[in-house]
Design a protein around this motif. Structure first.
Motif, PDB file in Angstrom:
ATOM      1  N   CYS A  49      79.735 113.401  78.295  1.00 19.33           N
ATOM      2  CA  CYS A  49      79.320 112.170  78.977  1.00 19.33           C
ATOM      3  C   CYS A  49      79.966 112.105  80.353  1.00 19.33           C
ATOM      4  O   CYS A  49      81.151 112.394  80.510  1.00 19.33           O
ATOM      5  N   GLN A  50      79.198 111.671  81.345  1.00 19.74           N
ATOM      6  CA  GLN A  50      79.697 111.598  82.710  1.00 19.74           C
ATOM      7  C   GLN A  50      80.314 110.240  83.031  1.00 19.74           C
ATOM      8  O   GLN A  50      81.199 110.136  83.867  1.00 19.74           O
ATOM      9  N   THR A  51      79.832 109.186  82.373  1.00 27.01           N
ATOM     10  CA  THR A  51      80.328 107.832  82.646  1.00 27.01           C
ATOM     11  C   THR A  51      80.654 107.123  81.336  1.00 27.01           C
ATOM     12  O   THR A  51      80.182 107.522  80.257  1.00 27.01           O
ATOM     13  N   GLU A  52      81.458 106.055  81.455  1.00 22.38           N
ATOM     14  CA  GLU A  52      81.796 105.267  80.269  1.00 22.38           C
ATOM     15  C   GLU A  52      80.546 104.616  79.688  1.00 22.38           C
ATOM     16  O   GLU A  52      80.409 104.485  78.467  1.00 22.38           O
ATOM     17  N   GLU A  53      79.638 104.191  80.572  1.00 21.33           N
ATOM     18  CA  GLU A  53      78.404 103.558  80.103  1.00 21.33           C
ATOM     19  C   GLU A  53      77.583 104.534  79.265  1.00 21.33           C
ATOM     20  O   GLU A  53      77.005 104.169  78.233  1.00 21.33           O
ATOM     21  N   GLU A  54      77.528 105.783  79.721  1.00 21.27           N
ATOM     22  CA  GLU A  54      76.783 106.798  78.982  1.00 21.27           C
ATOM     23  C   GLU A  54      77.424 107.052  77.620  1.00 21.27           C
ATOM     24  O   GLU A  54      76.729 107.203  76.610  1.00 21.27           O
ATOM     25  N   PHE A  55      78.758 107.087  77.591  1.00 20.95           N
ATOM     26  CA  PHE A  55      79.461 107.286  76.323  1.00 20.95           C
ATOM     27  C   PHE A  55      79.145 106.163  75.340  1.00 20.95           C
ATOM     28  O   PHE A  55      78.812 106.410  74.172  1.00 20.95           O
ATOM     29  N   GLU A  56      79.261 104.909  75.816  1.00 23.35           N
ATOM     30  CA  GLU A  56      79.005 103.764  74.941  1.00 23.35           C
ATOM     31  C   GLU A  56      77.569 103.770  74.429  1.00 23.35           C
ATOM     32  O   GLU A  56      77.301 103.474  73.257  1.00 23.35           O
ATOM     33  N   SER A  57      76.641 104.118  75.315  1.00 21.37           N
ATOM     34  CA  SER A  57      75.229 104.136  74.935  1.00 21.37           C
ATOM     35  C   SER A  57      74.960 105.198  73.869  1.00 21.37           C
ATOM     36  O   SER A  57      74.251 104.936  72.876  1.00 21.37           O
ATOM     37  N   ARG A  58      75.515 106.375  74.051  1.00 20.75           N
ATOM     38  CA  ARG A  58      75.290 107.454  73.088  1.00 20.75           C
ATOM     39  C   ARG A  58      75.963 107.145  71.754  1.00 20.75           C
ATOM     40  O   ARG A  58      75.438 107.493  70.688  1.00 20.75           O
ATOM     41  N   TRP A  59      77.136 106.534  71.818  1.00 22.16           N
ATOM     42  CA  TRP A  59      77.832 106.200  70.580  1.00 22.16           C
ATOM     43  C   TRP A  59      77.024 105.194  69.766  1.00 22.16           C
ATOM     44  O   TRP A  59      76.866 105.336  68.547  1.00 22.16           O
ATOM     45  N   GLU A  60      76.506 104.182  70.437  1.00 19.87           N
ATOM     46  CA  GLU A  60      75.669 103.193  69.761  1.00 19.87           C
ATOM     47  C   GLU A  60      74.429 103.845  69.173  1.00 19.87           C
ATOM     48  O   GLU A  60      73.996 103.515  68.061  1.00 19.87           O
ATOM     49  N   SER A  61      73.846 104.755  69.935  1.00 22.53           N
ATOM     50  CA  SER A  61      72.646 105.456  69.467  1.00 22.53           C
ATOM     51  C   SER A  61      72.953 106.276  68.219  1.00 22.53           C
ATOM     52  O   SER A  61      72.156 106.319  67.272  1.00 22.53           O
ATOM     53  N   LEU A  62      74.139 106.920  68.204  1.00 22.66           N
ATOM     54  CA  LEU A  62      74.554 107.720  67.043  1.00 22.66           C
ATOM     55  C   LEU A  62      74.683 106.835  65.802  1.00 22.66           C
ATOM     56  O   LEU A  62      74.182 107.180  64.719  1.00 22.66           O
ATOM     57  N   LEU A  63      75.343 105.682  65.958  1.00 21.96           N
ATOM     58  CA  LEU A  63      75.555 104.785  64.822  1.00 21.96           C
ATOM     59  C   LEU A  63      74.238 104.220  64.288  1.00 21.96           C
ATOM     60  O   LEU A  63      74.031 104.138  63.072  1.00 21.96           O
ATOM     61  N   GLU A  64      73.350 103.845  65.199  1.00 15.86           N
ATOM     62  CA  GLU A  64      72.079 103.245  64.782  1.00 15.86           C
ATOM     63  C   GLU A  64      71.149 104.268  64.138  1.00 15.86           C
ATOM     64  O   GLU A  64      70.547 104.024  63.097  1.00 15.86           O
ATOM     65  N   ARG A  65      71.053 105.434  64.785  1.00 17.15           N
ATOM     66  CA  ARG A  65      70.101 106.445  64.310  1.00 17.15           C
ATOM     67  C   ARG A  65      70.439 106.943  62.912  1.00 17.15           C
ATOM     68  O   ARG A  65      69.536 107.207  62.095  1.00 17.15           O
ATOM     69  N   PHE A  66      71.751 107.052  62.605  1.00 18.03           N
ATOM     70  CA  PHE A  66      72.150 107.611  61.310  1.00 18.03           C
ATOM     71  C   PHE A  66      72.805 106.559  60.404  1.00 18.03           C
ATOM     72  O   PHE A  66      73.451 106.922  59.412  1.00 18.03           O
ATOM     73  N   ASP A  67      72.632 105.266  60.777  1.00 15.64           N
ATOM     74  CA  ASP A  67      73.121 104.145  59.958  1.00 15.64           C
ATOM     75  C   ASP A  67      74.612 104.312  59.624  1.00 15.64           C
ATOM     76  O   ASP A  67      75.019 104.356  58.454  1.00 15.64           O
TER      77      ASP A  67
END
Length: 323
Positions: A49-67
């Protein structure tokens, strides 16, 4: 360990190795690794991840996508993100040491979790001894041979070859040569700051802000902050601005051939560059001769140790007087 580091090494930045996190993820989330896309997204979260925003977005996506919102291990891992997320720690100097490295590869420890503290301490001392000998040989080689440049007409590469150690010059040279595959675009400008977007082939976009008053070139990739050497993006901007030398503020003494000379920084600047390097080379050559000739016999080691100890005391006296 976190509490011990805080108590004993209060100025240190404690890190959790990426290798360690991946090994634990395989144990804690083994079933998820069988699901398509999980491993790729998880690895991108922790190290791409290049930015903190990108990190937070991907982390949320990981949690949601795989419950995984209620997964206790991931929740605990997220709370300690300041100690492992690459995007959050790259602003801290780490001398180029990748926090993803396996400590076993550094100390060459057999894969045995039952290694005792005494055994580890003995192995550690052997590693220190070996590395100090390697460093002594590297110092001798560094001050005795000329560095090979690739672009013969490049003033900045010649400067780097003159000032950096062999290892750091290779690192600098790698960054410098990558300039050939970087595109640059000016995106904003005012009286003092010009902003550039740079894209290295196969990598994400980076942003450099050039300050015309003092030639500062901070980059969003934070390589200088973590390694103390200019990145390819900053070098590309300097070249575009017709600056063909590494600005003095970006040359850290720890990476130079004169790092061990012991001359205080303010006095070192008073010496002409050419004269300074000649002096350093001569003193290094004499000192290394003393080291290499004295180690074989105990009596000669004592002579060398006593002499160097007295010499250092006298030099410190002179420096105190001048200061």
């Amino acid at each position: 360990m976190v509490n011990a580091v805080k108590a004993v090494l209060s100025d240190a930045e404690h890190r959790i190795g990426i290798w360690y996190i991946r090994q634990n993820a395989l144990k804690q989330l083994s079933a998820l690794y069988m699901q398509p896309g999980f491993e790729i997204l998880f690895n991108r979260c922790i190290s791409d991840c290049q930015t903190e925003e990108e990190f937070e977005s991907r982390w949320e996506s990981l949690l949601e996508r795989f419950d995984l919102s209620e997964n206790p291990w991931l929740s605990s891992l997220y709370k300690s993100r300041e100690r492992w997320a690459c995007v959050l720690i790259k602003k801290t100097f780490c001398a180029g040491l990748q926090h993803g490295e396996n400590i076993q590869s550094v100390f060459q420890i057999p894969k045995n979790e039952n290694t005792g503290l005494l055994e580890f301490a003995q192995q550690y001392l052997e590693v220190v001894k070996r590395r100090r000998l390697e460093e002594l040989d590297e110092d001798f080689q560094c001050n005795g041979t000329a560095q090979v440049t690739i672009l013969t007409g490049s003033a900045i590469e010649r400067q780097a070859a003159d000032i950096y150690t062999r290892t750091l010059f290779k690192t600098f040279q790698e960054e410098f040569l990558k300039c050939l595959s970087v595109t640059i675009e000016e995106t904003a400008s005012n009286e003092t700051i010009t902003t550039y977007n740079l894209t290295e082939e196969g990598h994400k976009e980076s942003v450099v802000e050039f300050n015309c008053l003092d030639s500062r070139v901070p980059c969003s990739c934070k390589k200088f902050e973590s390694f103390d050497i200019l990145c390819v993006h900053a070098l590309k901007v300097l070249n575009a601005r017709n600056i063909f030398h590494v600005p003095h503020k970006y040359v850290l003494k720890r990476w130079t051939k004169s790092a061990k000379c012991g001359v205080p920084y303010e006095y070192e600047q008073e010496m002409a560059d050419e004269t300074k390097q000649q002096t350093v080379n001569l003193l290094m050559h004499k000192t290394l001769n003393v080291f290499t000739k004295s180690v074989a016999i105990e009596d000669s080691k004592k002579i060398a140790g006593d002499f160097l100890g007295k010499t250092l005391e006298q030099i410190e006296d002179v420096l105190r007087v001048k200061n």
